[in-house]
Design an enzyme around this catalytic site. Structure first.
Site, mmCIF file in Angstrom:
data_model
loop_
_atom_site.group_PDB
_atom_site.id
_atom_site.type_symbol
_atom_site.label_atom_id
_atom_site.label_comp_id
_atom_site.label_asym_id
_atom_site.label_seq_id
_atom_site.Cartn_x
_atom_site.Cartn_y
_atom_site.Cartn_z
ATOM 1 N N PRO A 16 -10.668 -2.684 4.055
ATOM 2 C CA PRO A 16 -11.791 -2.599 3.133
ATOM 3 C C PRO A 16 -11.497 -1.825 1.854
ATOM 4 O O PRO A 16 -10.796 -0.808 1.878
ATOM 5 C CB PRO A 16 -12.882 -1.895 3.942
ATOM 6 N N ASN A 17 -12.058 -2.337 0.781
ATOM 7 C CA ASN A 17 -12.013 -1.742 -0.561
ATOM 8 C C ASN A 17 -10.674 -1.914 -1.269
ATOM 9 O O ASN A 17 -10.568 -1.610 -2.458
ATOM 10 C CB ASN A 17 -12.429 -0.259 -0.542
ATOM 11 N N ARG A 24 -10.403 1.535 -9.739
ATOM 12 C CA ARG A 24 -10.894 2.906 -9.534
ATOM 13 C C ARG A 24 -9.815 3.726 -8.846
ATOM 14 O O ARG A 24 -8.890 3.197 -8.254
ATOM 15 C CB ARG A 24 -12.128 2.918 -8.615
ATOM 16 N N TYR A 29 -4.443 5.645 -5.640
ATOM 17 C CA TYR A 29 -3.962 4.320 -5.242
ATOM 18 C C TYR A 29 -3.179 3.580 -6.309
ATOM 19 O O TYR A 29 -2.794 2.432 -6.104
ATOM 20 C CB TYR A 29 -5.165 3.475 -4.771
ATOM 21 N N ASN A 80 -2.446 -2.480 6.294
ATOM 22 C CA ASN A 80 -3.093 -1.288 5.745
ATOM 23 C C ASN A 80 -4.566 -1.420 6.117
ATOM 24 O O ASN A 80 -5.320 -2.107 5.434
ATOM 25 C CB ASN A 80 -2.929 -1.204 4.227
ATOM 26 N N ALA A 83 -9.850 2.394 5.386
ATOM 27 C CA ALA A 83 -10.698 3.380 6.084
ATOM 28 C C ALA A 83 -10.770 3.111 7.587
ATOM 29 O O ALA A 83 -10.967 4.049 8.385
ATOM 30 C CB ALA A 83 -12.096 3.366 5.478
ATOM 31 N N HIS A 86 -8.914 5.130 10.412
ATOM 32 C CA HIS A 86 -9.380 6.393 10.982
ATOM 33 C C HIS A 86 -10.566 6.216 11.926
ATOM 34 O O HIS A 86 -11.088 7.204 12.448
ATOM 35 C CB HIS A 86 -9.763 7.344 9.835
ATOM 36 N N ASP A 93 -7.055 -2.258 19.273
ATOM 37 C CA ASP A 93 -6.956 -3.144 20.430
ATOM 38 C C ASP A 93 -6.413 -4.517 20.029
ATOM 39 O O ASP A 93 -5.652 -5.133 20.773
ATOM 40 C CB ASP A 93 -8.318 -3.293 21.119
ATOM 41 N N GLU A 104 2.503 -0.052 9.741
ATOM 42 C CA GLU A 104 1.270 0.437 9.108
ATOM 43 C C GLU A 104 1.650 1.033 7.755
ATOM 44 O O GLU A 104 2.578 1.843 7.671
ATOM 45 C CB GLU A 104 0.663 1.518 10.014
ATOM 46 N N HIS A 106 0.252 2.835 4.068
ATOM 47 C CA HIS A 106 -0.788 3.443 3.236
ATOM 48 C C HIS A 106 -0.212 3.753 1.876
ATOM 49 O O HIS A 106 0.914 4.271 1.775
ATOM 50 C CB HIS A 106 -1.327 4.728 3.878
ATOM 51 N N LEU A 107 -0.997 3.478 0.852
ATOM 52 C CA LEU A 107 -0.563 3.756 -0.515
ATOM 53 C C LEU A 107 -0.460 5.260 -0.732
ATOM 54 O O LEU A 107 0.533 5.761 -1.285
ATOM 55 C CB LEU A 107 -1.567 3.147 -1.498
ATOM 56 N N SER A 108 -1.509 5.977 -0.327
ATOM 57 C CA SER A 108 -1.509 7.429 -0.475
ATOM 58 C C SER A 108 -0.941 8.052 0.796
ATOM 59 O O SER A 108 -0.865 7.381 1.835
ATOM 60 C CB SER A 108 -2.938 7.920 -0.713
ATOM 61 N N ARG A 113 -4.098 14.459 2.616
ATOM 62 C CA ARG A 113 -5.468 14.314 2.130
ATOM 63 C C ARG A 113 -6.464 15.001 3.091
ATOM 64 O O ARG A 113 -6.097 15.876 3.836
ATOM 65 C CB ARG A 113 -5.757 12.827 1.900
ATOM 66 N N ARG A 117 -8.577 11.965 7.401
ATOM 67 C CA ARG A 117 -7.617 10.868 7.177
ATOM 68 C C ARG A 117 -6.304 11.084 7.935
ATOM 69 O O ARG A 117 -5.425 10.233 7.926
ATOM 70 C CB ARG A 117 -7.306 10.718 5.689
HETATM 71 O O1 CA2 Z 1 -3.795 5.204 1.119
HETATM 72 C C1 CA2 Z 1 -4.188 4.143 1.641
HETATM 73 O O2 CA2 Z 1 -3.609 3.072 1.516
HETATM 74 C C2 CA2 Z 1 -5.504 4.156 2.429
HETATM 75 O O3 CA2 Z 1 -5.361 3.260 3.537
HETATM 76 C C3 CA2 Z 1 -6.579 3.672 1.481
HETATM 77 C C4 CA2 Z 1 -7.992 3.740 2.074
HETATM 78 C C5 CA2 Z 1 -8.275 5.115 2.662
HETATM 79 O O4 CA2 Z 1 -9.530 5.098 3.310
HETATM 80 C C6 CA2 Z 1 -7.198 5.536 3.644
HETATM 81 O O5 CA2 Z 1 -7.505 6.841 4.110
HETATM 82 C C7 CA2 Z 1 -5.837 5.536 2.991
HETATM 83 C C8 CA2 Z 1 -9.029 3.476 0.989
HETATM 84 C C9 CA2 Z 1 -8.838 2.226 0.203
HETATM 85 C C10 CA2 Z 1 -9.835 2.237 -0.918
HETATM 86 O O6 CA2 Z 1 -9.272 1.565 -2.003
HETATM 87 C C11 CA2 Z 1 -9.862 1.717 -3.213
HETATM 88 C C12 CA2 Z 1 -9.218 1.117 -4.268
HETATM 89 C C13 CA2 Z 1 -9.730 1.257 -5.522
HETATM 90 C C14 CA2 Z 1 -10.901 1.943 -5.738
HETATM 91 C C15 CA2 Z 1 -11.538 2.550 -4.686
HETATM 92 C C16 CA2 Z 1 -11.020 2.430 -3.415
#
Ligand code: CA2
Length: 150
Positions: A16-17, A24, A29, A80, A83, A86, A93, A104, A106-108, A113, A117
């Protein structure tokens, strides 16, 4: 007679997102869009001689269904879960249904963090976790998988 080898298939799943990438929170990210990330994964896949398909959803059930549909169809998974990393026992499963290597990504760096997370429901059922390397993490995951399944 030489046997024909099936092209290896890797599925990339984005949670998601991540469809908002580039719009943003560049401090966490980066500035690349998801489309640009998927294109660079596919470019590298072509060089490596593997086939990649990518899927993004904001819905947990759709992510579970995409993983279920991949059972027996893929040779490796890059995921990836965003959210849902977590929170989601359901995605964990579903990952357990696969008998192929799973990376797996993750960008960050989730460990640098907020404490919520730091825990991943996927990490201990994945082959490896790459976190904090930005979009390059997907390329490293692809290269590692391509080598593992060669
Ligand atoms: O660092 C990552 O790749 C995460 O999986 C990104 C998730 C975050 O919940 C994980 O803890 C770490 C969030 C992705 C949200 O992506 C956005 C992109 C642009 C603007 C807002 C959110």
């Amino acid at each position: 007679m030489a046997q024909t080898q099936q092209v290896k298939r890797i599925l990339v799943i984005h949670g998601p997102n991540l469809n908002m990438l580039g719009k943003r929170e560049p401090e966490h990210y980066g500035s690349q869009s998801l489309g640009a990330i998927d294109r660079s994964i596919k470019d590298r896949a072509r060089e490596l001689g593997v086939e990649v398909s990518a899927f993004q959803s904001n819905h947990e059930g759709e992510l579970v269904e995409a993983i279920q549909a991949a059972v027996g169809q893929i040779d490796g998974l890059i995921i990836n879960p965003a959210a849902f990393t977590h929170t989601s026992v359901a995605i964990r499963d579903a990952v357990l249904l696969l008998d192929v290597p799973v990376v797996e990504v993750h960008l960050s760096n989730i460990h640098k963090r907020e404490p919520f997370r730091h825990h991943s429901y996927i990490a201990d059922v994945a082959t490896a976790q790459i976190t904090g390397l930005g979009p390059a993490g997907y390329i490293y995951a692809l290269e590692a998988l391509a080598e593992m399944i060669a």
